[in-house]
Design a protein around this motif. Structure first.
Motif, mmCIF file in Angstrom:
data_model
loop_
_atom_site.group_PDB
_atom_site.id
_atom_site.type_symbol
_atom_site.label_atom_id
_atom_site.label_comp_id
_atom_site.label_asym_id
_atom_site.label_seq_id
_atom_site.Cartn_x
_atom_site.Cartn_y
_atom_site.Cartn_z
ATOM 1 N N MET A 51 -4.891 11.965 5.908
ATOM 2 C CA MET A 51 -3.835 11.941 4.897
ATOM 3 C C MET A 51 -4.421 11.810 3.494
ATOM 4 O O MET A 51 -3.948 12.413 2.543
ATOM 5 C CB MET A 51 -2.886 10.769 5.222
ATOM 6 N N VAL A 52 -5.492 11.037 3.370
ATOM 7 C CA VAL A 52 -6.069 10.759 2.054
ATOM 8 C C VAL A 52 -6.906 11.937 1.531
ATOM 9 O O VAL A 52 -6.879 12.243 0.339
ATOM 10 C CB VAL A 52 -6.971 9.493 2.133
ATOM 11 N N ALA A 75 -5.398 8.235 8.965
ATOM 12 C CA ALA A 75 -5.301 7.743 7.585
ATOM 13 C C ALA A 75 -6.225 8.531 6.663
ATOM 14 O O ALA A 75 -5.821 8.949 5.568
ATOM 15 C CB ALA A 75 -5.633 6.251 7.531
ATOM 16 N N GLY A 97 0.796 -1.221 0.000
ATOM 17 C CA GLY A 97 0.000 0.000 0.000
ATOM 18 C C GLY A 97 0.824 1.263 0.000
ATOM 19 O O GLY A 97 2.027 1.248 -0.245
ATOM 20 N N ILE A 98 0.153 2.370 0.261
ATOM 21 C CA ILE A 98 0.755 3.692 0.176
ATOM 22 C C ILE A 98 1.536 3.965 1.459
ATOM 23 O O ILE A 98 0.971 3.929 2.556
ATOM 24 C CB ILE A 98 -0.343 4.768 0.047
ATOM 25 N N ILE A 99 2.825 4.245 1.333
ATOM 26 C CA ILE A 99 3.689 4.407 2.508
ATOM 27 C C ILE A 99 3.152 5.496 3.443
ATOM 28 O O ILE A 99 3.055 5.297 4.648
ATOM 29 C CB ILE A 99 5.129 4.750 2.073
ATOM 30 N N ALA A 100 2.781 6.640 2.890
ATOM 31 C CA ALA A 100 2.323 7.765 3.710
ATOM 32 C C ALA A 100 1.092 7.391 4.536
ATOM 33 O O ALA A 100 0.979 7.754 5.707
ATOM 34 C CB ALA A 100 2.006 8.961 2.814
ATOM 35 N N VAL A 101 0.172 6.658 3.932
ATOM 36 C CA VAL A 101 -1.049 6.267 4.647
ATOM 37 C C VAL A 101 -0.703 5.264 5.742
ATOM 38 O O VAL A 101 -1.237 5.320 6.851
ATOM 39 C CB VAL A 101 -2.085 5.677 3.670
ATOM 40 N N ASN A 102 0.213 4.357 5.439
ATOM 41 C CA ASN A 102 0.615 3.367 6.433
ATOM 42 C C ASN A 102 1.257 4.027 7.655
ATOM 43 O O ASN A 102 0.952 3.669 8.790
ATOM 44 C CB ASN A 102 1.574 2.349 5.807
ATOM 45 N N THR A 154 -1.391 5.705 9.704
ATOM 46 C CA THR A 154 -2.160 4.722 10.463
ATOM 47 C C THR A 154 -1.443 4.341 11.751
ATOM 48 O O THR A 154 -2.035 4.290 12.826
ATOM 49 C CB THR A 154 -2.381 3.459 9.607
#
Lengths: 186, 182
Positions: free
Chosen positions: B84-85, B81, B57-62, B65
């Motif tokens: 960020m999105v 999360a 998945g998307i590093i920034a979202v991870n 989280t």
């Protein structure tokens, strides 16, 4: 139904694309071929827009692809689906945090995963170059799309050799390329 | 302000102010979560970055989280999360609608032809960096070449290629470790 299909396809991308936004490109190329939701040219435009707008590229591309396929509702489905596997994975790992980091499992998994990710992105690049820099149907000099090819060569040299441009923000390079494209009538 | 709202708005801000995601968001993330809010310590943040790069998945979202969960449990994780999105989502929907209505103009098409050449170079530079980190010995070189060929020429599904490469990688890595011991 297109929304369910979008959700399924983007959950798969979210679960199997490792290594950041660019890693989603090969999956989206595959998706474009199988579904016709967007063309390879549109995908190249999506990458440019995603690089030039704030936020993680992976989110931007998923939102854009979902929008091209099925409007605003499509972009909501695609975006939520692409982040869901990562969030679920992190919430699980956060519980087993220390064990995950020190066990050999992570290291062994990555040994094959990294080259796979690199191979997929290289293949995506190959497909991208085919639609952008050359005309596959023609022979001789007409085979090459001379203007874009020259621009790409200059940009590659500048981003790898010239120090001040190496660190330049992608949005600046994209803006410059757009202006050159308009002036030189690409 | 309620902690979930605080998480949401902080991560919205990080999302608006970073371009490109991944590592490029680290400075902004540190300023907002470490210095300003005291939610995390530096070494924790770097650890979570490492784990987030290792998960799909998307590093920034991870990363978001992780931090959200650390601050306020699973609801905090979701608040961070989605924070960020949200901005990227809103910006892209606005732009996508705009571009669709202008894309038939000749000069817009010229501009995008120039942009596509630039995108090739951006992807090429990303690929070069990735290859340098991934290809460390003959085995990984072989895996790289096979996945490339499978995707570029045989048109195999990326999902299938990832699964096969991971399986082969685990097998080869164990072989290598055994060989070293013997």
């Amino acid at each position: 139904m297109i929304y369910l299909k979008l959700i399924w396809e983007f959950i798969k991308i979210g679960a199997f694309a490792f290594g950041g936004g660019m890693a989603t490109i090969p999956f989206l190329q595959d998706l474009a071929e199988r579904t016709g939701w967007f063309t390879q040219e549109q995908l190249a435009d999506m990458i440019a827009v995603s690089e030039s707008t704030p936020g993680p590229i992976g989110i931007n591309i998923a939102t854009y692809a979902g929008f091209s396929a099925a409007g605003v509702l499509g972009s909501i489905c695609a975006t939520l689906s692409v982040v869901a596997p990562g969030i679920a994975c992190i919430l699980t790992i956060a519980r087993l945090y220390d064990r995950f980091r020190t066990s050999g499992i992570a290291e062994r998994t990555f040994y094959g995963l990294r080259p796979a990710s690199a191979g997929l992105i290289s293949a995506a690049l190959y497909a991208l170059a085919l639609i952008t820099l050359v005309n596959p149907g023609k022979a001789g000099l007409a085979f090459f799309n001379l203007k874009p090819l020259a621009l790409a060569a200059v940009l590659f040299a500048l981003t790898n050799l010239a120090k001040p441009i190496k660190g330049a923000h992608p949005v600046l390079l994209i803006a410059a390329s757009a202006i050159i494209g308009v002036i030189a009538r690409f | 302000m309620n902690i979930y709202l605080k998480l949401f708005s902080s991560f919205c801000k990080i999302g608006v102010l970073t371009f490109g995601g991944g590592m490029s968001m680290l400075p902004m993330l540190r300023r907002e979560t470490e210095f300003k809010r005291g939610w995390v310590k530096e070494d924790e943040l770097l650890d979570w970055f490492a784990v987030s790069q290792c998960t799909p998945g998307i590093i920034a979202v991870n990363v978001s989280t992780f931090i959200g969960r650390h601050v306020a449990g699973w609801k905090g994780a979701l608040a961070a999360a989605f924070g960020m999105v949200f901005p990227s989502f809103a910006v892209i929907v606005a732009i996508a609608a705009f571009i669709t209505s202008f894309s038939h103009l000749a000069w817009v098409q010229s501009a995008f032809a120039g942009i596509r050449a630039c995108v090739c170079v951006l992807v090429l530079n990303a690929a070069v960096g990735l290859v340098k980190r991934a290809v460390v010995d003959p085995y990984t070189l072989a895996l790289y070449a096979l996945v490339f060929a499978g995707s570029a020429f045989l048109d195999l599904s990326p999902v299938l290629l990832v699964i096969l490469a991971v399986a082969a990688g685990i097998f080869l890595k164990i072989l290598k470790e055994r060989g070293r011991k013997a």
